[in-house]
Design an enzyme around this catalytic site. Structure first.
Site, mmCIF file in Angstrom:
data_model
loop_
_atom_site.group_PDB
_atom_site.id
_atom_site.type_symbol
_atom_site.label_atom_id
_atom_site.label_comp_id
_atom_site.label_asym_id
_atom_site.label_seq_id
_atom_site.Cartn_x
_atom_site.Cartn_y
_atom_site.Cartn_z
ATOM 1 C CB ALA A 55 -2.313 -1.169 0.839
ATOM 2 N N PRO A 56 -5.527 -2.078 -0.752
ATOM 3 C CG PRO A 56 -7.068 -1.153 -2.120
ATOM 4 C CD PRO A 56 -5.942 -0.700 -1.152
ATOM 5 C CG PHE A 112 -0.485 -2.109 -4.834
ATOM 6 C CD1 PHE A 112 -1.000 -2.557 -3.645
ATOM 7 C CD2 PHE A 112 0.676 -1.165 -4.956
ATOM 8 C CE1 PHE A 112 -0.385 -1.880 -2.468
ATOM 9 C CE2 PHE A 112 1.327 -1.010 -3.717
ATOM 10 C CZ PHE A 112 0.874 -1.273 -2.585
ATOM 11 C CG HIS A 113 -4.644 3.121 -3.635
ATOM 12 N ND1 HIS A 113 -3.925 3.643 -2.353
ATOM 13 C CD2 HIS A 113 -5.588 3.920 -3.783
ATOM 14 C CE1 HIS A 113 -4.400 4.777 -2.602
ATOM 15 N NE2 HIS A 113 -5.199 5.106 -3.708
ATOM 16 C CB SER A 114 0.791 2.426 -2.102
ATOM 17 O OG SER A 114 1.904 2.566 -0.864
#
Length: 950
Positions: free
Chosen positions: A786-787, A805-807
């Protein structure tokens, strides 16, 4: 018989050196008179730039001095106009001095000299205020023409040691000054360092001194000329006596004479250009197919079966059959023409059909180029030129992508509407194949020179696999390795523009080195240096990592000639066939390290890019070992390179030089302006959005950057977060979806973490300066990484944090729980107002949502009543929200755009209330363009209208 002409009395005569001195005096007078007048009358104004003024900046640049202010501009223009006369005469005399029979180079240099003189007039009399674009066009044309003028004058210099010595000094100083000049310009423009523009100005003035000084040296050569004006009756038919014969005698037998002397034919340089274009088409097909393959697992969210198309590259294995090999060599033109169907693939609207056509073309072009190399194995000069065409074709494809913001304009995902050049590209490709593969133009035989040792064909094939993978994974785009070493703001390393041109230069220099010094390039010492470069690129960031990238690029391109030369000494099925097969293995390895959550056995190589780099270099090492045996005996027996072969090389070097100049020009034209303005500056409004862009490949398998640009511009977004945006891998075409949008709409761009951090990518585009940014990898013990980007932006003078944010995916609840806690603590620890632009994979008011929106994070949901969300969320703290909207994506992606409006400088109210749009000031409203049916499939949906708060 009547005399041919009549002598008359000499009215005026003077030595030719005064032409050079007159040119020098008036040229210097033009610049320094403007400097003196400008400093005397407008000192504080001409040292002022967009960031700083006196006393931080205390010396004016050339452009500021000679620019728009009266009277210094007039002084400059008057003296530079006077200079033009001696300048034209200087170019003419230089041509007279250097012209010799059967030589085209003096004509080319004279033409370049005239062109430089005309473009000088262009940027002199069309200032940046008059017309910024044309001023830049004239200026860059002048600078680019300086290289062939300088090199041409050096090549043609008469045997005057003093003049040659001074020319070399001036040329070295001129080109050496470009390095600190560019460095301080970047310090000023990108880093906004106080005083950097003053240092830049000193180097800019130095360029003027060296440029004019280089031409002043002609005074030493023109001493042998006397210009005479005679008074005669009737029309004179006299001719100036030239020194062509003596110069020609002095140049005989010298390398420069062999390379640039007699026998220079335009037809042969056209042949070289066609060969290089054929190489460009090969790399277009090789890099284009994986992008098409990627479309199918992207939409299937797993292996689709279409991935088998990658195996088309192993077609050279069939050349192990003698009859097929013989047929391929005899029909090279037909094979290459057949491979051009890839350039017609864009005509097929159905993605599967486009894939099948391109796969067929890939199989054909791999077989065709393998047969081309093999056919020339008994003719060393011709084999060398084919390898150079292949390598320079690669550089041409990188330059094309550099010009088109990382999209190859001939890819099957391109068409006229999104920036494709398919039709003209196909037309040129047909002409190039027909010319390059004329009957009897290739060896076409099956002759193998007798004698000599040969290394292992198996190891040669392994080496070719490593070479191909290194090139395709890291060298098919100038920004790929830069993205590996990028760590966010402030800028502490290279940026895609302009440093992409440096990568391209390193590639070209490596290729030429490998051709001219194959024994050095094929040594274990060179291999060791290349391995050091690979290690620096893999394990270090910023400038240290980029220096490793340049070493790696140089070595890989230098290795290509000796590895391919070694491969052709064996059966093509056992070298190129095996090499392409192992290339497929490395390609899958390359995908598995990041796609481990979606492929069988993925966890075994999860995040092991270092293993992949080690494997690549070991493969190349196997090729070096085999080539050391295969090429050693051949090198001992090899005769010195003939003048004819040197001349053949020169044509390809000309093409490469043109491409390098083009890359520099593109870097100049694309250099970021860093002067971006928010849409509603007067209202201190920030419009922020989040969009999962699906890697910039739309639902119909077309590159979507232009469509994305249109909707983002019409939404008047000041800050936008992109998710699923990392395309710097083979299967995504090694491209950057942010470059075109950021440059066209005017955004600062941050992307990260980089492709060597094994995420699907996040990016931040902002019209506000990015003061600082940090890239995060959130806890992901099981699923995909996750970035997150945590950036601080200067919004109207206030420091505001933005997190993109990407979960993790739905299947890994523990990952998502850990990530929610990490991000909650990160947001809660920020003392500044903050906006979260995110993909959370949770339902509103349930589960992990209550960790993101909590007392720990201090974050609020932009609209808690929006019940229809699952992935995208906008959260905030410490800001006054004024609006929220959801905009449909049409067919660009599978995810909508969510947008929020905030006001800077007003306190966050304790009690908010929803208000109708007519109560909202005009500058705080969302564009009316998207009401109702909207535009091009984009409209407000779910609520059918934006929501506003007071």
């Amino acid at each position: 018989m009547a005399p041919r002409f009549k002598d008359g009395d000499a009215v005026v005569s003077f030595n030719g050196k005064w032409v050079a001195w007159t040119h020098t005096i008036f040229a210097y007078a033009a610049f320094f008179s403007a400097l003196i007048v400008g400093v005397a009358l407008h000192y504080h104004k001409i040292v002022q730039n967009e960031h700083y003024g006196y006393p931080d900046e205390w010396f004016p640049s050339v452009s500021a001095t000679i620019g728009d202010r009266y009277p210094e501009r007039s002084f400059f223009q008057v003296f530079i106009a006077i200079t033009s006369g001696p300048r034209f005469v200087l170019v003419f005399l230089w041509y007279v001095l250097t012209a010799r029979p059967n030589s085209t180079l003096p004509k080319i240099v004279a033409g370049v000299g005239i062109f430089r003189t005309l473009t000088c007039g262009g940027w002199t009399y069309v200032t940046s205020t008059d017309d910024h674009d044309w001023h830049d066009i004239f200026m860059i044309s002048y600078l680019v023409a300086t290289l062939p003028w300088t090199l041409g004058c050096l090549a043609l210099s008469p045997n005057n040691r003093r003049a040659v010595k001074y020319r070399k000094i001036m040329a070295s100083l001129f080109f050496g000054t470009l390095v600190p000049l560019i460095y301080y310009f970047i310090q000023h423009k990108v880093h906004k360092v106080a005083g950097a523009y003053t240092r830049y100005a000193f180097f800019e003035w130095s360029l003027i001194l060296f440029d004019v000084g280089f031409d002043a040296i002609t005074a030493l050569d023109f001493e042998g000329f006397e210009l005479v004006v005679r008074d005669v009756k009737g029309m004179s038919r006299g001719q100036l006596k030239t020194t062509a014969d003596s110069v020609l005698e002095k140049e005989k037998g010298k390398p420069v004479g062999n390379t640039f002397g007699e026998g220079f034919f335009w037809a042969e340089i056209l042949d070289a250009a066609c060969d290089v274009y054929n190489g460009f088409v090969f790399w277009t097909i090789v890099t284009g197919l994986p992008v098409l393959v990627w479309y199918f697992p992207l939409w299937h969210m797993g292996i689709s079966g279409y991935e088998v198309a990658i195996a088309a590259v192993i077609s050279p294995v069939f050349l192990a059959i003698p009859s097929l090999r013989y047929a391929a060599i005899k029909n090279l033109r037909g094979l290459h023409l057949l491979s051009l169907v890839s350039l017609l693939a864009y005509k097929f609207q159905d993605p599967a059909n486009r894939l099948f056509v391109t796969a067929f073309a890939l199989a054909t072009t791999c077989a065709a180029w393998t047969a081309t190399f093999f056919a020339e194995r008994g003719n060393t000069p011709r084999l060398e030129t084919r390898i150079m065409a292949w390598g320079i074709g690669l550089i041409m494809s990188v330059v094309a992508k550099f010009a088109c913001s990382t999209n190859n304009p001939l890819w099957p995902i391109m068409h006229t509407e999104n920036g494709g050049w398919n039709k003209i590209g196909l037309a040129i490709a047909i002409v190039s194949v027909l010319r390059s593969y004329r009957p009897n133009f290739t060896s076409g035989g099956d002759y193998m020179p007798a004698g000599g040792k040969k290394g292992s064909s198996l190891l040669a094939g392994v080496g070719f696999a490593g070479l191909m993978f290194a090139i395709v994974s890291l060298l098919t785009d100038s920004s790929t390795m830069i993205s590996w070493v990028w760590e966010g703001y402030p800028v502490r390393g290279p940026i895609a523009v302009p440093h992409g041109a440096v990568t391209i230069f390193a590639m070209g220099a490596g290729l030429i080195f490998g051709v001219f010094y194959p024994r050095v390039a094929g040594s274990w010492t060179a291999y060791g240096l290349g391995s050091v470069g690979a290690a620096l690129l893999t394990y270090y960031h910023h400038w240290t990592g980029y220096y490793g990238a340049l070493i790696f690029a140089f070595y890989i391109m230098a290795a290509a000639p000796f590895i391919i030369t070694s491969c052709v000494r064996h059966s093509p099925g056992s070298t190129f066939g095996l090499g392409f097969f192992l290339y497929v293995f490395l390609l899958l390895f390359h995908v598995w390290v990041v796609a481990y959550a979606f492929v069988p056995g993925g966890p075994l190589v999860r995040e092991r890019t270092d293993w992949l780099m080690i494997t690549t270099m070991l493969f190349i090492g196997a090729g070096v070992f085999s080539a050391a045996t295969t090429n050693s005996s051949r090198t001992r027996k090899h005769k010195p390179v003939s003048p004819n072969s040197k001349r053949q090389r020169s044509y390809y070097i000309y093409v490469l030089a043109a491409l390098q100049l083009l890359a520099v020009s593109i870097a100049y034209l694309r250099f970021p302006t860093n002067d971006y303005t928010p849409h509603h500056k007067e209202d201190k409004v920030v419009t922020a959005g989040i969009w999962t862009v699906h890697f910039g490949l739309d639902n119909n398998m077309w590159a979507a950057e232009r469509r994305m640009r249109d909707v983002l511009g019409e939404l008047e977004l000041d800050v936008i977060g992109f998710l699923e945006s990392d395309n710097q891998r083979i299967i995504m075409g090694n491209k950057d979806v942010t470059q075109y949008i950021a440059e066209d709409l005017g955004y600062y761009a941050d992307f990260g973490p980089g492709p060597n951090k094994h995420t699907w990518g996040s990016a931040l585009l902002s019209k506000f300066p990015i003061v600082n940014s940090t890239h995060h990898l959130l806890p992901s013990p099981v699923g995909e990484l996750a970035p997150a980007i945590h950036a601080t932006l200067d919004m109207y003078g206030e420091m505001i944090d933005v997190v993109v944010f990407h979960s993790g995916q739905e299947e890994d609840p523990e990952d998502r729980r850990l990530q929610s806690e990490y991000l909650s603590n990160l947001m809660g620890s920020s003392p500044r107002p903050l906006i979260l632009l995110s993909y959370l994979v949770t339902k509103p008011l349930e589960g992990n949502y209550n960790t993101y929106v909590s007392e720990v994070s201090h974050m609020k949901d932009i609209d808690p009543t929006d019940w229809d969300r699952w992935c995208e969320y906008i959260l905030f703290k410490g800001l006054k929200r004024t609006g929220y909207a959801r905009v449909s994506r049409d067919t660009i992606t599978d995810t909508e755009i969510q947008v929020g409006k905030f006001v800077i400088g007003e306190p966050e109210p304790e009690n908010e209330m929803r208000i109708p749009e007519e109560m909202v000031p005009t500058g705080r409203r969302f564009p009316a363009l998207f009401r109702g049916d909207g535009v091009r499939g984009h409209r407000y949906h779910v609520f059918d209208e934006p929501r506003y708060w007071q």
